[in-house]
Motif scaffolding. Sequence first.
Motif, PDB file in Angstrom:
ATOM      1  N   ILE A 107       0.862  -1.197   0.000  1.00 55.06           N
ATOM      2  CA  ILE A 107       0.000   0.000   0.000  1.00 55.06           C
ATOM      3  C   ILE A 107       0.887   1.232   0.000  1.00 55.06           C
ATOM      4  N   ASP A 108       0.309   2.359  -0.364  1.00 60.43           N
ATOM      5  CA  ASP A 108       1.089   3.592  -0.258  1.00 60.43           C
ATOM      6  C   ASP A 108       0.897   4.195   1.140  1.00 60.43           C
ATOM      7  N   SER A 109       1.525   5.311   1.382  1.00 57.93           N
ATOM      8  CA  SER A 109       1.530   5.877   2.735  1.00 57.93           C
ATOM      9  C   SER A 109       0.148   6.355   3.174  1.00 57.93           C
ATOM     10  N   GLN A 110      -0.781   6.473   2.195  1.00 60.85           N
ATOM     11  CA  GLN A 110      -2.141   6.894   2.528  1.00 60.85           C
ATOM     12  C   GLN A 110      -3.065   5.694   2.771  1.00 60.85           C
ATOM     13  N   GLY A 111      -2.559   4.478   2.570  1.00 58.80           N
ATOM     14  CA  GLY A 111      -3.383   3.294   2.791  1.00 58.80           C
ATOM     15  C   GLY A 111      -4.007   2.739   1.528  1.00 58.80           C
ATOM     16  N   CYS A 112      -3.636   3.313   0.363  1.00 57.01           N
ATOM     17  CA  CYS A 112      -4.172   2.842  -0.914  1.00 57.01           C
ATOM     18  C   CYS A 112      -3.495   1.550  -1.347  1.00 57.01           C
ATOM     19  N   SER A 113      -4.282   0.591  -1.801  1.00 61.21           N
ATOM     20  CA  SER A 113      -3.711  -0.645  -2.328  1.00 61.21           C
ATOM     21  C   SER A 113      -2.917  -0.353  -3.595  1.00 61.21           C
ATOM     22  N   LEU A 114      -1.704  -0.878  -3.678  1.00 58.99           N
ATOM     23  CA  LEU A 114      -0.880  -0.716  -4.884  1.00 58.99           C
ATOM     24  C   LEU A 114      -0.809  -2.002  -5.689  1.00 58.99           C
ATOM     25  N   ASP A 115      -1.469  -3.051  -5.212  1.00 57.29           N
ATOM     26  CA  ASP A 115      -1.407  -4.304  -5.964  1.00 57.29           C
ATOM     27  C   ASP A 115      -2.783  -4.942  -6.137  1.00 57.29           C
ATOM     28  N   GLY A 116      -3.826  -4.194  -5.825  1.00 56.93           N
ATOM     29  CA  GLY A 116      -5.157  -4.705  -6.089  1.00 56.93           C
ATOM     30  C   GLY A 116      -5.727  -5.588  -5.006  1.00 56.93           C
ATOM     31  N   GLN A 117      -4.896  -5.963  -4.013  1.00 61.82           N
ATOM     32  CA  GLN A 117      -5.416  -6.786  -2.922  1.00 61.82           C
ATOM     33  C   GLN A 117      -6.067  -5.894  -1.862  1.00 61.82           C
ATOM     34  N   LYS A 118      -6.846  -6.530  -1.004  1.00 60.85           N
ATOM     35  CA  LYS A 118      -7.586  -5.812   0.032  1.00 60.85           C
ATOM     36  C   LYS A 118      -6.765  -5.796   1.326  1.00 60.85           C
ATOM     37  N   PRO A 119      -6.370  -4.621   1.763  1.00 59.90           N
ATOM     38  CA  PRO A 119      -5.605  -4.588   3.017  1.00 59.90           C
ATOM     39  C   PRO A 119      -6.535  -4.773   4.209  1.00 59.90           C
ATOM     40  N   SER A 120      -5.948  -4.936   5.363  1.00 60.20           N
ATOM     41  CA  SER A 120      -6.723  -5.074   6.604  1.00 60.20           C
ATOM     42  C   SER A 120      -7.649  -3.879   6.780  1.00 60.20           C
ATOM     43  N   ALA A 121      -8.802  -4.133   7.371  1.00 62.74           N
ATOM     44  CA  ALA A 121      -9.737  -3.060   7.700  1.00 62.74           C
ATOM     45  C   ALA A 121      -9.076  -2.002   8.581  1.00 62.74           C
ATOM     46  N   GLU A 122      -8.033  -2.397   9.298  1.00 59.97           N
ATOM     47  CA  GLU A 122      -7.420  -1.481  10.264  1.00 59.97           C
ATOM     48  C   GLU A 122      -6.200  -0.755   9.709  1.00 59.97           C
ATOM     49  N   THR A 123      -6.077  -0.729   8.379  1.00 57.81           N
ATOM     50  CA  THR A 123      -4.920  -0.116   7.736  1.00 57.81           C
ATOM     51  C   THR A 123      -4.667   1.316   8.208  1.00 57.81           C
ATOM     52  N   LEU A 124      -5.739   2.072   8.406  1.00 55.03           N
ATOM     53  CA  LEU A 124      -5.580   3.473   8.824  1.00 55.03           C
ATOM     54  C   LEU A 124      -4.827   3.615  10.141  1.00 55.03           C
ATOM     55  N   LEU A 125      -4.988   2.628  11.028  1.00 57.42           N
ATOM     56  CA  LEU A 125      -4.279   2.706  12.307  1.00 57.42           C
ATOM     57  C   LEU A 125      -2.777   2.559  12.090  1.00 57.42           C
TER      58      LEU A 125
END
Lengths: 232, 232, 232, 232
Positions: free
Chosen positions: A89-107
């Motif tokens: 992901i990038d530093s803003q929490g955006c996926s850079l590879d199309g996968q779904k990051p954890s719901a808690e990425t913002l933390l």
Amino acid sequence: MNGCSRQNPAYRPTLSFLQSAKCFPMTLKTDEFYSKADELIAAGRFIDSKGWVPATSGNFSAQLSDGNIAITVSGRHKGHLEPDDIMLIDSQGCSLDGQKPSAETLLHTSLYQRYPQIQAVLHPHSINATLIARLFKDNIVLENYELLKALNGINTHETRISIPIFANDQNIARLATVVEDYLDQQGDIHAYVIAGHGFYTWGNSVNDALRHLEALEFLFDCEIRLHGVKPA
Amino acid sequence: MNGCSRQNPAYRPTLSFLQSAKCFPMTLKTDEFYSKADELIAAGRFIDSKGWVPATSGNFSAQLSDGNIAITVSGRHKGHLEPDDIMLIDSQGCSLDGQKPSAETLLHTSLYQRYPQIQAVLHPHSINATLIARLFKDNIVLENYELLKALNGINTHETRISIPIFANDQNIARLATVVEDYLDQQGDIHAYVIAGHGFYTWGNSVNDALRHLEALEFLFDCEIRLHGVKPA
Amino acid sequence: MNGCSRQNPAYRPTLSFLQSAKCFPMTLKTDEFYSKADELIAAGRFIDSKGWVPATSGNFSAQLSDGNIAITVSGRHKGHLEPDDIMLIDSQGCSLDGQKPSAETLLHTSLYQRYPQIQAVLHPHSINATLIARLFKDNIVLENYELLKALNGINTHETRISIPIFANDQNIARLATVVEDYLDQQGDIHAYVIAGHGFYTWGNSVNDALRHLEALEFLFDCEIRLHGVKPA
Amino acid sequence: MNGCSRQNPAYRPTLSFLQSAKCFPMTLKTDEFYSKADELIAAGRFIDSKGWVPATSGNFSAQLSDGNIAITVSGRHKGHLEPDDIMLIDSQGCSLDGQKPSAETLLHTSLYQRYPQIQAVLHPHSINATLIARLFKDNIVLENYELLKALNGINTHETRISIPIFANDQNIARLATVVEDYLDQQGDIHAYVIAGHGFYTWGNSVNDALRHLEALEFLFDCEIRLHGVKPA
């Protein structure tokens, strides 16, 4: 401040947004990414061996030198991670590879943004971390333990630190704001607990964060054995 | 009596001294050194598998036939030691290879100086050892356990031994003096506890010390379960 | 009845006798011996992984088809047994290979003599077995557990069994007599506890005895959690 | 509805019937069977590593695409399963390979018949599951735990679920009827506990059921630590 700025600078990413986000063409995963992924995989195996990430709970991340972040994909068991279970992901929490990051990425991303020296964030989900919020209300005070010296910047057991406890919230953006407001007002901390959920800790490397995690699990265990637990 | 005598016989090595000390040209590490290092590495893996050396806590040493000592380098995780994580010091605690020994080196060297038959000293840092000083004040009395026979010189459960508890102190030279004064006045013991910190035990070989360590962890666990723990 | 009959039929072997006994020329160890030794080694690894044989405590044996017995050598760690740590004795407890058997050999041989169908005897030394004699005085009553069905001859949880507790005694011949007298008067049992020490259980094979051991550790753990432990 | 219909449609299979049943010529085991067997073997190793299937207790199954079921053979240790320890039964619980399925096979088949989407059923036999029926009488209420989200269909900790507790019964047909009556009246559940015995849970794959199992063990552990256990 947070948010997938290249697409919609006004919004922090919401959970549903993160689930669908494919911000831009896939970014190539570097050797550094795979090296960090290996560190997270090994950390996961250790943390799971202690029973601290049951049933696909928990999530881990490590920052790369270009500011992007390697983070565990949502819903994988943290004790049996494979390289494909770590995404970019990038530093803003955006996926850079199309996968779904954890719901808690913002933390995770809000910690990296606040503390430039942080290179890793680990979130275990142990019984001790779940129960300790039943024992203490707003914060856990730890003092007079030699193992406090395992936390960065502490060099004597004659130290008193406070770990805040925040109410659990499925609205991660709102929870991230609660954490940031606390840090704005109370200053730096070594970790925070989410009631009935687990805790977050971080460090200047995956090993550094892992040492913090192991020390805090030990100290929470001591506190629970000393004070007992009671129903809320 | 203690101290890096070839350089400054009047002083026991202080923590800051030990950190910078390169007493003289590097000493060659022998096959015996690597053999003892392997024993300490294996002991560390076992002790860590039980959760008794969390987060880089604890330290271990073994004496060589020339009186020099193989000891764990400061800050390494004792469950994942490599040969490079074991360093060489002389009997006074002086680094012989330029690495920084544990801050608690003096507690090891003073035991080797007092008891010529000792070949290994192990210091775990477990939850039981941390909590037991909350339960008992000055000493832990152990009696009527078959497992007491795992300690050298004991051949019946009808034995009563006392393990002293010392207050924790970041001034290791001062703590070492407290231990030595106790031994001068009270005679020989099998181990001692440092409150909120862990315990020290020793033996005529690494395996001997490890048997003592495992037996004492078991006995402390029994005592805590029997008597409970309460906040100080 | 017990005793190294070929040498001194009038005496049961005492501890000091067993230590020095080389009854007759070494007996060849058979493939069957090594096969049973392998089973005991594997059982030891499992039992140690649970923490039930700390610090060289415990001992294990298996009977061969000729009536001789493979038994652990005194003082070895039961979690890291090698074939050389298993020795051969005859049915009277006499060493057949010059090694020193466990001090508690008589407790094994008297069980094999009483119960012809027994092929293995296991003696763990766990915290639960050590503490349960503080909770119950003369015997432990187990009932209404589905896991009782793991014990030979039990096919419903609606069963009530009693495990006797004997006082610890360094005089093993005397302790063996206490056990035999109990069995003469009270009939067959699945296991017995020695206070502050551990328990003995047995079965028609090493796996059978190991299933009994695992089930009893589970049931003792349940009883201790239900009733708590208190100082004697 | 249950029962080995091709032979005797009027009867549900009884335990003694199942033990002798060889309903019809052996059915070939497919690649799918061996693939599911491998999943059950791996699940067993994990579950045993936590101590949740001691002494050959517990049983596991997975449904194949043709409706037949791979299920553990009676009396095998679930931590050391081999492919031969997994057998094939039809949807009525009839043995298709001549081996004896678990006495509790009916509890598996009745779940598959009720819920077409279920692909796996797991029954652990842990201390927590054994003790929790001493703490709560008819059901266990779980709420306000983040880990509830590990259960299918739950997406917030602000959920309240109830796990029913049924009395243990060696008459499995009668116990299966109790479960079915409960489901008819109370609607769907995530798991049920059998007092003094263990619990059943299930999922849309072996991994799904295993995640449920691990989460419920965690939640039962939390509840027991919060509320304590007392003798019945």
